[in-house]
Design a protein around this motif. Structure first.
Motif, PDB file in Angstrom:
ATOM      1  N   ASN A 105       0.838  -1.324  -0.149  1.00  0.00           N
ATOM      2  CA  ASN A 105       0.054  -0.128  -0.063  1.00  0.00           C
ATOM      3  C   ASN A 105       0.744   1.170   0.242  1.00  0.00           C
ATOM      4  O   ASN A 105       0.839   1.885   0.899  1.00  0.00           O
ATOM      5  N   ASP A 153       0.624   3.969  -1.458  1.00  0.00           N
ATOM      6  CA  ASP A 153      -0.088   5.600  -1.688  1.00  0.00           C
ATOM      7  C   ASP A 153      -1.231   5.365  -0.444  1.00  0.00           C
ATOM      8  O   ASP A 153      -1.743   6.141  -0.378  1.00  0.00           O
ATOM      9  N   LYS A 154      -0.960   4.390   0.670  1.00  0.00           N
ATOM     10  CA  LYS A 154      -1.673   4.641   1.842  1.00  0.00           C
ATOM     11  C   LYS A 154      -3.405   4.754   1.676  1.00  0.00           C
ATOM     12  O   LYS A 154      -3.924   5.511   2.001  1.00  0.00           O
ATOM     13  N   ASP A 155      -3.739   3.740   0.584  1.00  0.00           N
ATOM     14  CA  ASP A 155      -5.036   3.749   0.195  1.00  0.00           C
ATOM     15  C   ASP A 155      -5.896   3.187   1.202  1.00  0.00           C
ATOM     16  O   ASP A 155      -5.577   2.203   2.151  1.00  0.00           O
ATOM     17  N   ARG A 187      -8.419   1.492   1.458  1.00  0.00           N
ATOM     18  CA  ARG A 187      -9.013   0.223   1.081  1.00  0.00           C
ATOM     19  C   ARG A 187      -8.340  -0.788   1.505  1.00  0.00           C
ATOM     20  O   ARG A 187      -8.293  -1.849   1.307  1.00  0.00           O
ATOM     21  N   TRP A 192      -2.744  -3.303  -1.916  1.00  0.00           N
ATOM     22  CA  TRP A 192      -3.168  -3.863  -3.257  1.00  0.00           C
ATOM     23  C   TRP A 192      -1.715  -4.250  -4.070  1.00  0.00           C
ATOM     24  O   TRP A 192      -0.805  -4.202  -3.590  1.00  0.00           O
ATOM     25  N   ASN A 243      -9.400   6.432  -7.818  1.00  0.00           N
ATOM     26  CA  ASN A 243      -8.081   6.085  -7.165  1.00  0.00           C
ATOM     27  C   ASN A 243      -7.611   4.489  -7.439  1.00  0.00           C
ATOM     28  O   ASN A 243      -7.298   3.984  -6.548  1.00  0.00           O
ATOM     29  N   ARG A 244      -8.295   3.926  -8.286  1.00  0.00           N
ATOM     30  CA  ARG A 244      -7.966   2.379  -8.908  1.00  0.00           C
ATOM     31  C   ARG A 244      -7.192   2.374 -10.006  1.00  0.00           C
ATOM     32  O   ARG A 244      -6.822   1.303 -10.458  1.00  0.00           O
ATOM     33  N   TRP A 293      -2.873   3.345 -10.820  1.00  0.00           N
ATOM     34  CA  TRP A 293      -1.707   3.810 -10.485  1.00  0.00           C
ATOM     35  C   TRP A 293      -0.688   4.028 -11.514  1.00  0.00           C
ATOM     36  O   TRP A 293      -0.386   3.320 -12.464  1.00  0.00           O
ATOM     37  N   LYS A 340      -5.226  -1.264  -9.924  1.00  0.00           N
ATOM     38  CA  LYS A 340      -4.864  -1.452  -8.414  1.00  0.00           C
ATOM     39  C   LYS A 340      -6.023  -2.569  -8.154  1.00  0.00           C
ATOM     40  O   LYS A 340      -7.134  -2.365  -7.986  1.00  0.00           O
ATOM     41  N   PHE A 394      -6.975  -4.748  -5.220  1.00  0.00           N
ATOM     42  CA  PHE A 394      -6.998  -4.593  -3.643  1.00  0.00           C
ATOM     43  C   PHE A 394      -7.098  -6.284  -3.103  1.00  0.00           C
ATOM     44  O   PHE A 394      -8.047  -7.081  -3.662  1.00  0.00           O
TER      45      PHE A 394
END
Length: 234
Positions: A79, A81-83, A85, A88, A137-138, A140, A152, A154
């Motif tokens: 992770n 980008d610190k998503d 969700r 990923w 934001n899915r 990258w 991405k 998850f």
């Protein structure tokens, strides 16, 4: 039904199984890597594998159970980008399957122009769908925003298990030496001639049972042999 066989009779067995079950009920021809080292005494080739033919009563409707995910497989999910969700891993946006809406240019967030998918490939999604996924934001684009876009995927959204593959390595399901060691640990033989010559490793039978049975099913071992199937059931 799973039938193990070597390469001497696998073609004959296949014809017999098709005659009994029908061609449409063929499920898979599984390759089991039964040896971990070559045999220098081999006449032509040192055989590394046996086959396991799988057929179903109704191949169209039967589905194998999923295999449990390993810790190593889950470690591939990060992770960066610190998503919110969660973890990923990037997935390829391009694919070889022709798609009429899959040939367009892309401008990355840092302004780099990507003229289209790699030669012989297509983008998996239309331009409109890609923009929609990017807003969610899915997508990258890499740390500097200039990479070829990736999807991405998850960990929280992937299925709980893995679809089985047809190549079973000895590191996953054991080899013949494992099987012989296991049988010697459990049974006592009066002499070498009495030892069952072709036992199967416990992990191999466990794999088959895990894929094909539920808690209330009955398991039939046609030959019994060294009793490994009963051991695996327990």
């Amino acid at each position: 039904i799973f039938v193990s066989i070597d390469d001497n009779e696998v073609h004959t067995l296949g014809l017999l199984m098709q005659r009994v079950f029908g061609e449409s009920n063929f499920v898979a021809n599984i390759i089991w890597q039964k040896n971990y080292s070559p045999k220098n005494s081999a006449k032509h080739f040192s055989a590394d594998h046996d086959f396991i033919l799988a057929y179903a009563l109704n191949g169209e409707s039967w589905r194998p159970n999923l295999l449990p995910r390993s810790e190593a497989q889950d470690k591939a999910y990060k992770n960066p980008d610190k998503d919110p969700r969660g973890r990923w891993k990037p997935g390829d946006l391009s694919a070889r399957n022709p798609y009429s809406l899959g040939t367009y240019s892309i401008t990355t967030p840092n302004g780099r122009e990507i003229s289209g998918p790699p030669p012989g490939n297509y983008w998996r999604y239309s331009k409109a769908r890609l923009e929609e996924m990017d807003r969610d934001n899915r997508i990258w684009w890499g740390k500097d925003g200039g990479n070829v876009p990736s999807i991405k995927r998850f960990l929280s959204e992937v299925q709980s298990g893995m679809v089985p593959q047809t190549l079973w390595t000895y590191s996953e399901v054991g080899h013949t030496q494992d099987a012989k060691k296991e049988i010697h640990e459990i049974l006592k033989f009066p002499d070498s001639a009495s030892v069952f010559s072709t036992p199967k490793p416990l992990r191999l039978l466990e794999r088959i049972l895990r894929l094909s049975t539920g808690p209330d099913d009955l398991v039939l071992d046609f030959f019994a042999g060294s009793g490994t199937t009963a051991h695996a059931v327990m």
